[in-house]
Scaffold this motif. Structure first.
Motif, PDB file in Angstrom:
ATOM      1  N   MET A  24      13.164  29.182  77.682  1.00  0.00           N
ATOM      2  CA  MET A  24      13.684  28.367  78.777  1.00  0.00           C
ATOM      3  C   MET A  24      14.081  26.978  78.288  1.00  0.00           C
ATOM      4  N   THR A  25      13.482  26.528  77.180  1.00  0.00           N
ATOM      5  CA  THR A  25      13.773  25.185  76.676  1.00  0.00           C
ATOM      6  C   THR A  25      15.151  25.086  76.019  1.00  0.00           C
ATOM      7  N   ALA A  59      26.711  21.026  76.039  1.00  0.00           N
ATOM      8  CA  ALA A  59      28.027  20.745  75.463  1.00  0.00           C
ATOM      9  C   ALA A  59      28.134  21.232  74.021  1.00  0.00           C
ATOM     10  N   PRO A  60      27.149  20.964  73.141  1.00  0.00           N
ATOM     11  CA  PRO A  60      27.257  21.516  71.787  1.00  0.00           C
ATOM     12  C   PRO A  60      27.272  23.048  71.757  1.00  0.00           C
ATOM     13  N   LEU A  61      26.530  23.686  72.652  1.00  0.00           N
ATOM     14  CA  LEU A  61      26.567  25.151  72.697  1.00  0.00           C
ATOM     15  C   LEU A  61      27.941  25.657  73.101  1.00  0.00           C
ATOM     16  N   LEU A  62      28.546  25.013  74.100  1.00  0.00           N
ATOM     17  CA  LEU A  62      29.900  25.394  74.512  1.00  0.00           C
ATOM     18  C   LEU A  62      30.906  25.174  73.386  1.00  0.00           C
ATOM     19  N   ALA A 150      36.129  31.085  78.565  1.00  0.00           N
ATOM     20  CA  ALA A 150      35.317  32.280  78.318  1.00  0.00           C
ATOM     21  C   ALA A 150      33.925  31.886  77.825  1.00  0.00           C
ATOM     22  N   SER A 151      33.864  30.868  76.976  1.00  0.00           N
ATOM     23  CA  SER A 151      32.568  30.394  76.483  1.00  0.00           C
ATOM     24  C   SER A 151      31.726  29.820  77.615  1.00  0.00           C
ATOM     25  N   LEU A 158      24.539  33.775  80.556  1.00  0.00           N
ATOM     26  CA  LEU A 158      23.296  33.701  79.784  1.00  0.00           C
ATOM     27  C   LEU A 158      22.240  32.872  80.507  1.00  0.00           C
ATOM     28  N   CYS A 159      22.655  31.785  81.132  1.00  0.00           N
ATOM     29  CA  CYS A 159      21.716  30.958  81.899  1.00  0.00           C
ATOM     30  C   CYS A 159      21.119  31.746  83.061  1.00  0.00           C
ATOM     31  N   THR A 160      21.956  32.498  83.742  1.00  0.00           N
ATOM     32  CA  THR A 160      21.483  33.303  84.869  1.00  0.00           C
ATOM     33  C   THR A 160      20.508  34.374  84.401  1.00  0.00           C
TER      34      THR A 160
END
Length: 186
Positions: A24-25, A59-62, A150-151, A158-160
């Protein structure tokens, strides 16, 4: 006796970022509270808080996803591969890769596999830079925009899924307050 190095290798606590609650972190760094504010109630001591918190930023993940979907250079593929390997290895005893590769002499020396999450964070940061570079480049803008959308959609999914998994994992504990939950966990 008062440090983690005084514990025998076979008696090390099996604490890992791969435990569903710790995953979750990735999106909420202070899900278990903050040791600096005295509100930490996680399952490990606050001394290894930074090793169990996988937060790298949305933002870095996106931007890293944009880099992986739009740039097919060897550099991007190598960074994505190294980051994925380090992330799966950092899941420790909860991941399948540690059970196999952890037997090799080089990796057997890693007493805390969750430290490989730092390698994942480095790879995500470098890929985010590549993704930002791709977004600001002028050629192929429409393709990059589609990849960014798409990202973002993939990250939302993924969050859901992550919220559903954590809700299922913490089912009987969901109605407890943080203090009651901290007292219920070993």
């Amino acid at each position: 006796r008062h440090t983690s190095r005084a514990v025998a290798a076979g008696k090390m606590p099996r604490v890992s970022p791969g435990i569903p609650g710790n995953l979750m972190t990735v999106l909420m760094p202070h899900y278990f509270g903050s040791p600096g504010l005295g509100s930490y109630w996680g399952q490990a001591g606050p001394g290894i808080y930074s090793e169990l918190t996988l937060f790298m930023g949305v933002a870095p993940l996106l931007l890293a996803m944009v880099a992986v979907t739009t740039d097919r250079s060897r550099r991007t593929v190598a960074l994505a591969g190294l980051g994925a390997f380090a992330f799966i290895f950092s899941l420790g005893y909860c991941g399948s890769l540690y059970q196999v590769i952890g037997l090799m002499p080089v990796f057997r020396a890693t007493r805390y596999p969750q430290r490989f999450a730092f390698v994942t964070a480095l790879c995500v940061a470098l890929l985010a830079g590549v993704g930002l570079d791709r977004l600001t480049a002028s050629e192929g803008r429409e393709r990059v925009r589609r990849a960014a959308l798409a990202s973002a959609a993939l990250l939302l999914v993924l969050c859901t899924v992550q919220l559903c998994v954590v809700a299922a994992y913490q089912g009987p504990f969901a109605r407890l307050s943080r203090a009651e939950l901290a007292a219920a966990l070993p």
